[in-house]
Design an enzyme around this catalytic site. Structure first.
Site, PDB file in Angstrom:
ATOM      1  CG  ASP A 211      55.753  65.081  41.753  1.00  9.37           C
ATOM      2  OD1 ASP A 211      56.458  65.949  42.304  1.00  9.37           O
ATOM      3  OD2 ASP A 211      55.633  64.986  40.512  1.00  9.37           O
ATOM      4  CE  LYS A 237      57.479  72.914  39.566  1.00 10.89           C
ATOM      5  NZ  LYS A 237      56.695  71.683  39.418  1.00 10.89           N
ATOM      6  NE  ARG A 384      50.766  77.829  39.731  1.00 10.24           N
ATOM      7  CZ  ARG A 384      51.681  76.901  39.434  1.00 10.24           C
ATOM      8  NH1 ARG A 384      51.550  75.680  39.879  1.00 10.24           N
ATOM      9  NH2 ARG A 384      52.734  77.207  38.705  1.00 10.24           N
TER      10      ARG A 384
HETATM   11  C1  LIG Z   1      56.746  71.091  38.206  1.00  5.84           C
HETATM   12  C2  LIG Z   1      56.248  69.696  38.276  1.00  5.84           C
HETATM   13  C3  LIG Z   1      56.852  68.708  37.517  1.00  5.84           C
HETATM   14  C4  LIG Z   1      57.947  69.093  36.550  1.00  5.84           C
HETATM   15  O1  LIG Z   1      58.489  68.036  35.873  1.00  5.84           O
HETATM   16  P1  LIG Z   1      59.749  68.273  34.943  1.00  5.84           P
HETATM   17  O2  LIG Z   1      60.124  66.919  34.514  1.00  5.84           O
HETATM   18  O3  LIG Z   1      60.782  68.974  35.768  1.00  5.84           O
HETATM   19  O4  LIG Z   1      59.344  69.157  33.826  1.00  5.84           O
HETATM   20  C5  LIG Z   1      56.394  67.413  37.663  1.00  5.84           C
HETATM   21  N1  LIG Z   1      55.396  67.109  38.516  1.00  5.84           N
HETATM   22  C6  LIG Z   1      54.800  68.060  39.276  1.00  5.84           C
HETATM   23  C7  LIG Z   1      53.712  67.692  40.217  1.00  5.84           C
HETATM   24  C8  LIG Z   1      55.209  69.382  39.167  1.00  5.84           C
HETATM   25  O5  LIG Z   1      54.610  70.324  39.882  1.00  5.84           O
END
Ligand SMILES: *Cc1c(COP(=O)(O)O)cnc(C)c1O
Length: 425
Positions: A211, A237, A384
């Site tokens: 991820d 992000k 953060r």
């Molecule tokens: C921000 C984030 C998500 C966000 O998931 P959404 O399905 O877009 O809400 C998922 N995994 C990680 C590690 C993140 O930092």
């Protein structure tokens, strides 16, 4: 800025930071963003700011393409090609060919599809390995995938001072089929060595799902060079695609033939407009498509990705390391260091592009800081601060550390108004 009597002097002056900005090869890229005046934005790791040109593109897509072009715009305005176009812009940031990237759906949904697909490759290895500090949605999704595919999820301690040792040690037992981790820990900022963990997983017969939510857009990820099997990531992000922007998923070319995904829908079909009775997957990563793309969000992401035009991911990482390290050093020697503990890695190399400070009254500290014009966020007892190398200046880091020091030294954050609850921290 007012100097307070007994604080120790910072190791680097504001003038030094101005000189760093003047010499910064990425300095001009800040102009690609429409940043509000008087704000130091250090939350681009949660919601990237608005790149210039996005609002105009969205207005055009709404008024001209939708308003006047109506349904003909799927073809005439290229709406149907938007996912592929975004993939073409994302490819270089991921170090992969565009056809291996699917753009659409959320990170959570993509993780479900990808982790389920990964499971099919290793049916006789029922353990899915993740860590205790993974983002909650990742843990929830992995549990659901395990339930749906006859697997179990096992967690090892998150990346701490022991780096990636717990994951690698656990791999030695032959039951692990899928290793699913976030490259950068959303709280502490710890960064896994993506190449080393991937290599260890492969050596033990497992496949990896990374991820990249807190890494893509702030550093080179190089998925092909590191032989990564699968990855997912977030569009809103460090990619600045706007609130709720589509996410993405990557499938290595070697896994694409025969790859099955659990949400097979018409937009992942080889020829959706044949309206065929039977599902036949599209080639490449396009088979990860499910339903109709969110066109307006996709338009925003497509326009936003132009902010990376001509930018070397390695240059992003080099600046990001300097920004986070500067902040850590300024906080550590300044008055904020008396109450805030920097958690996470002590070196820039082990860190993502954000810094986490633990404070017993983190919500109040951040609320007071936001009032002072520095926007970060809070996760539990941790403040953060994200340092996006595309638009963050060295003077921003200096000013943020200074303002944080001021409000801790003065105790201003203790005021009652900073202790009111908020729905989204
Ligand atoms: C921000 C984030 C998500 C966000 O998931 P959404 O399905 O877009 O809400 C998922 N995994 C990680 C590690 C993140 O930092």
């Amino acid at each position: 800025m007012e100097e307070l009597g007994d604080r120790s002097s910072p190791p680097i002056t504001r003038a030094d930071c101005e000189a760093l900005d003047a010499a910064d090869p990425l300095g001009a890229l800040r102009e690609r963003f429409d940043l509000p005046a008087g704000v130091i934005y250090l939350d681009g790791n949660s919601l990237g700011p608005l790149p210039r040109g996005v609002a105009e593109r969205m207005r055009h897509a709404t008024e001209a393409e939708w308003g006047r072009g109506l349904i003909g715009s799927w073809d005439a305005a290229g709406w149907i090609d938007l996912p592929a176009r975004c993939g073409t812009k994302l490819g270089p940031l991921l170090g992969v060919p565009a056809r291996d990237v699917f753009v659409g759906d959320s990170t959570s949904v993509n993780l479900f599809k990808i982790a389920w697909a990964a499971r099919q490759l290793v049916p006789h290895r029922p353990t899915m390995l993740t860590d205790t500090s993974n983002f909650p949605t990742d843990s929830y999704v992995l549990s659901a995938v395990a339930d749906a595919s006859g697997a179990n999820v096992e967690t090892v301690p998150g990346p701490g001072s022991t780096a990636h040792a717990p994951v690698v040690e656990r791999l030695a037992r032959s039951d692990v089929g899928v290793v699913a981790l976030s490259q950068v820990d959303y709280r502490s900022g710890h960064r896994y060595d993506l190449g080393a963990v991937t290599e260890a997983a492969h050596a033990h017969g497992a496949v990896v799902v990374w991820d990249l939510a807190h890494s893509v857009g702030a550093m080179a990820v190089d998925l092909v060079a590191n032989d990564v099997d699968f990855a997912v990531g977030c569009g809103y992000k460090f990619l600045n695609g706007g609130p709720g922007a589509p996410g993405f998923a990557y499938v290595a070319a070697r896994h694409q033939a025969g790859l099955r995904q659990p949400l097979q829908g018409w937009m992942g079909h080889r020829e959706p407009f044949d309206f065929a009775a039977d599902y036949e997957p599209a080639p490449g990563a396009a088979r990860l498509g499910v339903g109709t793309p969110a066109v307006l969000s996709m338009v925003a992401l497509d326009a936003a990705l132009d902010a990376f035009d001509g930018v070397e991911p390695a240059a992003l990482r080099a600046k990001s390391e300097r920004l986070t390290q500067l902040f850590v050093e300024l906080v550590s020697v300044g008055p904020a260091g008396a109450e805030c503990a920097v958690i996470g890695p002590s070196t820039a190399a082990g860190r993502g592009s954000h810094v986490a400070l633990r404070h017993a009254d983190a919500v109040a500290v951040m609320s007071a800081l936001i009032e002072a014009g520095v926007i970060g966020d809070v996760r539990g007892d941790v403040c953060r601060f994200g340092f996006a190398p595309l638009y963050t200046r060295f003077v921003d880091v200096w000013d943020a550390a200074e303002l944080l020091g001021d409000l801790i030294y003065s105790g201003r954050y203790r005021a009652e108004r900073f202790h009111r609850p908020r729905r989204v921290p």
